[in-house]
Design a protein around this motif. Structure first.
Motif, PDB file in Angstrom:
ATOM      1  N   GLU A   2     -16.593  21.152  -8.799  1.00 32.39           N
ATOM      2  CA  GLU A   2     -16.639  21.343  -7.347  1.00 32.39           C
ATOM      3  C   GLU A   2     -17.411  20.199  -6.679  1.00 32.39           C
ATOM      4  N   LEU A   3     -18.542  19.811  -7.252  1.00 28.28           N
ATOM      5  CA  LEU A   3     -19.325  18.708  -6.704  1.00 28.28           C
ATOM      6  C   LEU A   3     -18.540  17.402  -6.773  1.00 28.28           C
ATOM      7  N   HIS A   4     -17.786  17.227  -7.853  1.00 23.48           N
ATOM      8  CA  HIS A   4     -16.984  16.011  -8.035  1.00 23.48           C
ATOM      9  C   HIS A   4     -15.933  15.874  -6.943  1.00 23.48           C
ATOM     10  N   VAL A   5     -15.161  16.940  -6.710  1.00 27.36           N
ATOM     11  CA  VAL A   5     -14.081  16.840  -5.730  1.00 27.36           C
ATOM     12  C   VAL A   5     -14.634  16.722  -4.313  1.00 27.36           C
ATOM     13  N   GLU A   6     -15.764  17.349  -4.038  1.00 26.24           N
ATOM     14  CA  GLU A   6     -16.367  17.218  -2.709  1.00 26.24           C
ATOM     15  C   GLU A   6     -16.869  15.794  -2.474  1.00 26.24           C
ATOM     16  N   ALA A   7     -17.323  15.135  -3.543  1.00 21.23           N
ATOM     17  CA  ALA A   7     -17.776  13.745  -3.408  1.00 21.23           C
ATOM     18  C   ALA A   7     -16.591  12.782  -3.290  1.00 21.23           C
ATOM     19  N   MET A   8     -15.498  13.090  -3.960  1.00 18.96           N
ATOM     20  CA  MET A   8     -14.360  12.179  -3.986  1.00 18.96           C
ATOM     21  C   MET A   8     -13.566  12.152  -2.685  1.00 18.96           C
ATOM     22  N   PHE A   9     -13.466  13.326  -2.014  1.00 21.19           N
ATOM     23  CA  PHE A   9     -12.584  13.421  -0.848  1.00 21.19           C
ATOM     24  C   PHE A   9     -13.264  14.129   0.320  1.00 21.19           C
ATOM     25  N   THR A  10     -12.809  13.798   1.532  1.00 19.49           N
ATOM     26  CA  THR A  10     -13.191  14.588   2.699  1.00 19.49           C
ATOM     27  C   THR A  10     -12.154  15.700   2.865  1.00 19.49           C
ATOM     28  N   HIS A  11     -12.591  16.821   3.464  1.00 13.96           N
ATOM     29  CA  HIS A  11     -11.730  17.988   3.581  1.00 13.96           C
ATOM     30  C   HIS A  11     -11.735  18.523   5.016  1.00 13.96           C
ATOM     31  N   PRO A  25     -12.150   1.412   5.605  1.00  7.19           N
ATOM     32  CA  PRO A  25     -10.718   1.706   5.537  1.00  7.19           C
ATOM     33  C   PRO A  25     -10.171   1.404   4.141  1.00  7.19           C
ATOM     34  N   GLY A  26      -9.395   2.340   3.611  1.00  6.53           N
ATOM     35  CA  GLY A  26      -8.820   2.143   2.291  1.00  6.53           C
ATOM     36  C   GLY A  26      -7.325   1.883   2.368  1.00  6.53           C
ATOM     37  N   GLU A  27      -6.811   1.135   1.395  1.00  6.92           N
ATOM     38  CA  GLU A  27      -5.390   0.840   1.364  1.00  6.92           C
ATOM     39  C   GLU A  27      -4.592   2.029   0.822  1.00  6.92           C
ATOM     40  N   ASP A  28      -5.197   2.814  -0.079  1.00  9.77           N
ATOM     41  CA  ASP A  28      -4.491   3.911  -0.710  1.00  9.77           C
ATOM     42  C   ASP A  28      -4.811   5.231  -0.027  1.00  9.77           C
ATOM     43  N   PRO A  29      -3.799   6.052   0.224  1.00 10.44           N
ATOM     44  CA  PRO A  29      -4.058   7.384   0.782  1.00 10.44           C
ATOM     45  C   PRO A  29      -4.646   8.302  -0.283  1.00 10.44           C
ATOM     46  N   ALA A  30      -5.237   9.378   0.146  1.00 10.99           N
ATOM     47  CA  ALA A  30      -5.751  10.370  -0.795  1.00 10.99           C
ATOM     48  C   ALA A  30      -4.574  10.995  -1.545  1.00 10.99           C
ATOM     49  N   PRO A  31      -4.802  11.510  -2.740  1.00 10.03           N
ATOM     50  CA  PRO A  31      -3.719  12.146  -3.485  1.00 10.03           C
ATOM     51  C   PRO A  31      -3.248  13.427  -2.802  1.00 10.03           C
ATOM     52  N   ARG A  32      -1.992  13.762  -3.025  1.00 12.18           N
ATOM     53  CA  ARG A  32      -1.466  15.010  -2.464  1.00 12.18           C
ATOM     54  C   ARG A  32      -1.898  16.218  -3.292  1.00 12.18           C
ATOM     55  N   PHE A  33      -2.213  15.981  -4.546  1.00 12.13           N
ATOM     56  CA  PHE A  33      -2.569  17.086  -5.437  1.00 12.13           C
ATOM     57  C   PHE A  33      -3.711  16.650  -6.347  1.00 12.13           C
ATOM     58  N   PHE A  34      -4.751  17.468  -6.406  1.00 18.37           N
ATOM     59  CA  PHE A  34      -5.874  17.236  -7.318  1.00 18.37           C
ATOM     60  C   PHE A  34      -6.035  18.459  -8.204  1.00 18.37           C
ATOM     61  N   ALA A  43     -10.352  25.910 -13.764  1.00 14.82           N
ATOM     62  CA  ALA A  43      -9.399  24.986 -13.155  1.00 14.82           C
ATOM     63  C   ALA A  43      -9.566  25.020 -11.638  1.00 14.82           C
ATOM     64  N   LEU A  44      -9.702  23.852 -11.038  1.00  9.17           N
ATOM     65  CA  LEU A  44      -9.906  23.732  -9.594  1.00  9.17           C
ATOM     66  C   LEU A  44      -8.806  22.835  -9.035  1.00  9.17           C
ATOM     67  N   CYS A  45      -8.083  23.315  -8.035  1.00  7.55           N
ATOM     68  CA  CYS A  45      -7.036  22.484  -7.445  1.00  7.55           C
ATOM     69  C   CYS A  45      -7.249  22.351  -5.945  1.00  7.55           C
ATOM     70  N   ARG A  46      -6.827  21.213  -5.418  1.00 14.23           N
ATOM     71  CA  ARG A  46      -6.880  20.942  -3.990  1.00 14.23           C
ATOM     72  C   ARG A  46      -5.583  20.232  -3.587  1.00 14.23           C
ATOM     73  N   PHE A  47      -5.195  20.408  -2.337  1.00 18.17           N
ATOM     74  CA  PHE A  47      -3.971  19.813  -1.826  1.00 18.17           C
ATOM     75  C   PHE A  47      -4.261  19.029  -0.552  1.00 18.17           C
ATOM     76  N   ARG A  48      -3.513  17.940  -0.370  1.00 17.93           N
ATOM     77  CA  ARG A  48      -3.692  17.154   0.844  1.00 17.93           C
ATOM     78  C   ARG A  48      -3.192  17.961   2.041  1.00 17.93           C
ATOM     79  N   HIS A  49      -3.693  17.645   3.201  1.00 20.40           N
ATOM     80  CA  HIS A  49      -3.421  18.425   4.411  1.00 20.40           C
ATOM     81  C   HIS A  49      -1.954  18.501   4.768  1.00 20.40           C
ATOM     82  N   ASP A  50      -1.142  17.515   4.313  1.00 19.95           N
ATOM     83  CA  ASP A  50       0.266  17.502   4.697  1.00 19.95           C
ATOM     84  C   ASP A  50       1.197  18.113   3.655  1.00 19.95           C
TER      85      ASP A  50
END
Length: 225
Positions: A2-11, A25-34, A43-50
């Motif tokens: 949980e700490l890892h994914v919170e550090a890696m991405f904004t939500h 600014p980054g060239e790569d978008p965030a992943p659609r699925f983590f 198991a912890l999963c997260r999805f991109r907003h779109d």
């Protein structure tokens, strides 16, 4: 994890991934699925907003059927289904480590801040000039007044920092990377945060650093763009 994914991405308020967690600014978008799986079976999963809600639901059902990891480098059980549902041909995966309290090195390293940058050559690390305020703590090994190896915070929350490690090619294989990681981890803990270190299975040099320092493997992350 949980700490890892919170550090890696904004939500967003719904827990959906918005962007890679960095101020520039980054060239790569965030992943659609983590998907983050821990060695104890969580198991912890997260999805991109779109990602559509119905697709996210299908993916989550598959995640709930993932078995406890036995072979940490093996692909997830439902790898093919994840890739097909997201119509993607690109994924990343790799180990996640926590850096133990007792991690140390006998090789001398130094803290780098804006005030101390002018004391050293940044040749090969010119990016520090614009990143230094955010990338704290930043710990370096200096050779003849030149910074040759750096470990700095590249994803930061109040509870955890993710390490960013780089050593100039001609100075690799001397133990410098392990030394700056150990120094960085100590500085992060002094700030009251947890030092985390993640990499990819293909990055063998990074894994050798983890092995040399005896880092504690807590899980594996898997992402699909």
């Amino acid at each position: 994890m949980e700490l890892h994914v919170e550090a890696m991405f904004t939500h967003d308020p719904n827990g959906r991934i918005r962007a890679i967690h960095e101020p520039w600014p980054g060239e790569d978008p965030a992943p659609r699925f983590f998907l983050g799986r821990t060695i104890d079976g969580t198991a912890l999963c997260r999805f991109r907003h779109d990602v559509p809600d119905n697709l996210a639901l299908l993916l989550k059902e598959l995640v709930e059927d993932e078995p406890i990891m036995r072979d940490f480098q093996a692909k997830p059980k439902h790898f093919g289904s994840y890739m097909k549902l997201l119509q993607s041909g690109h994924h990343t995966t790799g180990p996640c480590y926590c850096i133990p309290v007792q991690t140390s090195s006998t090789i001398q390293v130094v803290r780098i801040t804006r005030e101390h940058m002018s004391d050293h050559s940044l040749a090969g690390f010119e990016c520090l000039a614009s990143e230094i305020e955010y990338a704290q703590p930043c710990v370096a090994l200096v050779h003849d007044r030149r910074i040759v190896s750096v470990c700095r915070s590249v994803r930061v929350t109040a509870k955890a920092h993710e390490a960013g490690l780089e050593t100039l090619g001609e100075f690799r294989g001397r133990g410098y990377a392990a030394a700056v990681v150990a120094g960085w981890a100590m500085a992060v803990r002094e700030m009251g945060a947890l030092p985390l270190y993640s990499t990819s299975w293909e990055n063998l040099s990074s894994q050798r650093v983890a092995g040399k320092l005896g880092l504690s493997l807590y899980g594996v992350n898997f992402t699909i763009k």
